[in-house]
Design an enzyme around this catalytic site. Sequence first.
Site, PDB file in Angstrom:
ATOM      1  NE  ARG A 100      -4.230  -1.513   0.077  1.00 53.80           N
ATOM      2  CZ  ARG A 100      -4.344  -2.557  -0.737  1.00 53.80           C
ATOM      3  NH1 ARG A 100      -3.344  -2.843  -1.562  1.00 53.80           N
ATOM      4  NH2 ARG A 100      -5.422  -3.298  -0.736  1.00 53.80           N
TER       5      ARG A 100
ATOM      6  CD  GLU B  16      -3.019   2.856  -7.385  1.00 53.08           C
ATOM      7  OE1 GLU B  16      -3.863   2.122  -7.957  1.00 53.08           O
ATOM      8  OE2 GLU B  16      -2.212   2.408  -6.564  1.00 53.08           O
TER       9      GLU B  16
ATOM     10  CG  HIS C 242      -2.658  -1.326  -7.859  1.00 51.45           C
ATOM     11  ND1 HIS C 242      -3.143  -0.430  -6.949  1.00 51.45           N
ATOM     12  CD2 HIS C 242      -2.677  -2.535  -7.237  1.00 51.45           C
ATOM     13  CE1 HIS C 242      -3.476  -1.070  -5.819  1.00 51.45           C
ATOM     14  NE2 HIS C 242      -3.193  -2.343  -5.983  1.00 51.45           N
TER      15      HIS C 242
END
Length: 365
Positions: free
Chosen positions: A265, A294, A313
């Site tokens: 994270r 993001e 990601h």
Amino acid sequence: MSKKMKIMVIGDAMIPGKDFESAAKKYLSDYVEEIITGDWENNWDNLQRRRLEVEKKGPEIEEVVPLIKEKGQDVSMLFGLFVPISKETFNYLPKVKIIGVSRAGLENVNVKEATQRGVLVFNVQGRNAEAVSDFAIGLLLAECRNIARAHYAIKNGQWRKEFSNSDWIPELKGKTVGIIGFGYIGRLVAKKLSGFEVRRLVYDPYVSEEEIRECGCIPVDKETLFKESDFITLHARLTEENKNLVGKYEISLMKPTAYIINTARAGLIDKEALIEALKTKRIAGAALDVFWEEPIPSDSELLELDNVTLTSHLAGTTKEALTRSPELLMEDVKKFIEGQKARFIVNPEVLENQEFKKWLEGVKK
């Protein structure tokens, strides 16, 4: 003969509802008379944006899913991936007794409300552990060996041989890798790294020193890990307690030839401290698959740096990780209903709830 019930499955662009439906039919057909199937968000980009906001702020920021409003009245079990399950959602699910999400994170579920209402919550631990552990090691190699940068240069007509770390490009053998967070993913990373003949340090205050040593690793405190590691890879969950776990102080302890890899994270790292360390070459480099916003903003300073590898990601997204998780979830629920040991129960205190006990007995008959 068991009591038949209605269940609802709500997928999204990552795992569609039909995949949850197939898994439910495979494992729960003896207990189900109807499966109500739908999707929450089918657009991939929108899903990434919305789920990230839910992870930051909780499910209460989203409206109740229309399908739940329309058909939730008689649903006994609800399953999904990123579908937001807020406090208000439960008002439209008066008969629900089991909720399951096929992911380790529970940010999209109001577990406290579920527990108060006698609803048992399941998640899936380790569904993408193989994928993330593979990717973390891949990022480690890509950053220190300049794999992505060389590829980019060739694609743009350059035969590049000089890089930010050219004076100390490392081999892994004999180096020290620090692993922060020693859950399922951290342990897989340690196991996979063993073939590289590296020294493996572990910092995880929630895991016993004995367990860490049993995996061939060395338990250390946080300061020792940052001081001695040539590579640091993050595999902890983000909590209020460990937010900015990697800050200015921790980075100041690192070797100037050290690298940090984050597939967990973004909030585990102080963004400004990391960018400053990369800009001044206080550390050799970083590899990031997760970001504080993001998609990453077009004006981010990270895009200007030559000692960081960035991916969008991707760590947990493999075919196996996606197709496996609904089945893992449904199989665990089936085991629970049939009196076997379930692996993924989040709030076991609900098992003492009298209303829940009565419902479960009815299902088993």
